[in-house]
Scaffold this motif. Structure first.
Motif: not given
Length: 411
Positions: A152-153, A155-157, A159-160, A162, A374-375
């Motif tokens: 979960r940590s 997640h932003d990566d 999303v980036e 895609n 995404k994520g």
């Protein structure tokens, strides 16, 4: 009321799936495209990985979808034997701890499915990290809280990059999360409590992996929620007896540290949540509780040592499995603030088979859906569309011998 099933709202009812509903839900997942897909199954030489592979082959054949499957693992001999028996498959020798080999194996892949357990006591989410770097969608059957939180940590990566990364998508957690989500949505009031109760006879046909997992969990404090706040309990404590239906009966279960407790708390803000597990014969429950109380934590959290111990007692475990079978059952209950409740009951003849069928239901969705969020996502977050939710749940419980809903209205 669900579009694909007929529910009689009595105290105890079964879910009847109609043929019309099956066709409608299948079309939901087939609407994406008829372009071929390539799937990489890490841990594909293991029992769960092979079960995922068989279910994907069945759906590819039955639904005329061009699907290329590559199984990957460290056991080259087993991999080659599988390919000889099923020439349409491919095999790659890959160690998930080798990042370069992972990235190379992911080239041209639509989705990587990580089934190489156990996930306990791992220090990094290396497969997910490789998938993010390669821009490849990801799925795992993780059943460990720490590994879930590591994922979960990222997640932003994700999303980036895609990509869609669906985590904890086996039977429990996985289908059990969807059972909880369905029970919560069907309540007439805000959810006040969710309980997950699981039973597996012996090792469920999963062998040393589930044995190692259970012993490793004996070394972890149990996270539950009480009145909206985290509450830490001792592992293998809180024993209670649960009715798993006529074919399984009443079984003793005890608290374990399982990821679905945290995900349901995060997504649905339920104030009281816990998860319990039990096995048969009951001597295994006694041994588990003894280990949790008497064996030092530094031993119980040593993955290599636990793996060796599991292998050492393997012959005894297999002998017991031959007697007790591999039945798996789940009972998930949601209770509303008005006192009403909704429970879902599931039963299957063998754990290693039903994990693969459940995971493959998520795999199919990840391959066929056009609108994936995404994520890094929990199972209950992945399926926001009601029709897709029902289609995955229906597919995931396809071979269950027991699938029922119980409703109690408030007085």
């Amino acid at each position: 009321m669900d579009s694909y099933c007929t529910l009689a709202f009595n105290h105890s009812v079964g879910i009847k799936i109609t043929q019309r509903g099956w066709r409608e839900n299948r079309r939901v997942l087939m609407r994406a495209s008829d372009v071929g897909h390539r799937v990489l199954i890490l841990g594909g030489t293991g029992r769960v990985g092979q079960s995922i592979c068989r279910e994907l082959q069945r759906r590819s054949r039955d639904e005329s979808v061009d699907l290329e499957i590559c199984i990957a693992g460290r056991n080259e001999q087993v991999g080659e034997e599988i390919v000889r028996e099923s020439p349409s498959l491919q095999f790659k020798k890959v160690d998930y701890r080798d990042k370069d080999a992972l990235v190379a194996a992911m080239k041209g892949v639509s989705l990587v499915v990580h089934s190489a357990g156990p996930f306990q006591q791992r220090q990094t989410a290396e497969v997910l990290e490789a998938a993010i770097g390669a821009g490849v969608n990801y799925q795992d059957v993780c059943d460990d809280v720490d590994h879930m939180e590591m994922s979960r940590s990222l997640h932003d990566d994700a999303v980036e990059s895609n990509i869609t990364a669906a985590i904890c998508t086996g039977i429990y957690p996985g289908i059990s999360n969807l059972m909880a989500a369905k029970a919560i949505r069907d309540l007439d009031a805000a959810p006040e409590q969710v309980t997950f109760d699981y039973f597996t006879a012996g090792t469920g046909g999963a062998g040393p992996t589930i044995l190692s997992t259970t012993f490793l969990l004996c070394g972890e404090d149990v996270r539950t929620y009480v009145d909206g706040k985290p509450s830490i309990k001792k592992p293998a404590s809180g024993v209670r007896r649960v009715d798993f239906g006529e074919q399984v009966g009443h079984k003793n279960v005890f608290l374990l540290n399982l990821p679905e407790v945290l995900s349901i708390a995060e997504v649905y803000k339920v104030p009281n949540i816990s998860a319990r597990f039990g096995t048969a014969p009951d001597i295994w429950n006694v041994l588990t509780r003894f280990m949790a109380c008497a064996v030092p934590k530094k031993i119980l959290t040593n993955q290599a040592l636990i793996a060796k111990f599991s292998e050492f007692i393997g012959p005894l475990v297999r002998a017991v499995d031959a007697i007790v079978g591999g039945t798996t059952a789940m009972r998930v209950e949601a209770v509303g603030s008005d006192g009403s409740s909704r429970s879902l009951l599931y039963g299957h003849e063998e754990l290693s088979e039903c994990v693969g069928i459940a995971a493959a239901a998520f795999t199919w969705h990840l391959l066929m859906s056009k609108n994936l969020p995404k994520g890094v996502l929990y199972p209950e977050e992945l399926l926001s569309d009601p029709d897709e939710f029902e289609a995955v749940l229906e597919s995931g419980v396809r071979t269950a011998f027991d699938w029922k809903t119980f409703t109690e209205k408030s007085l």
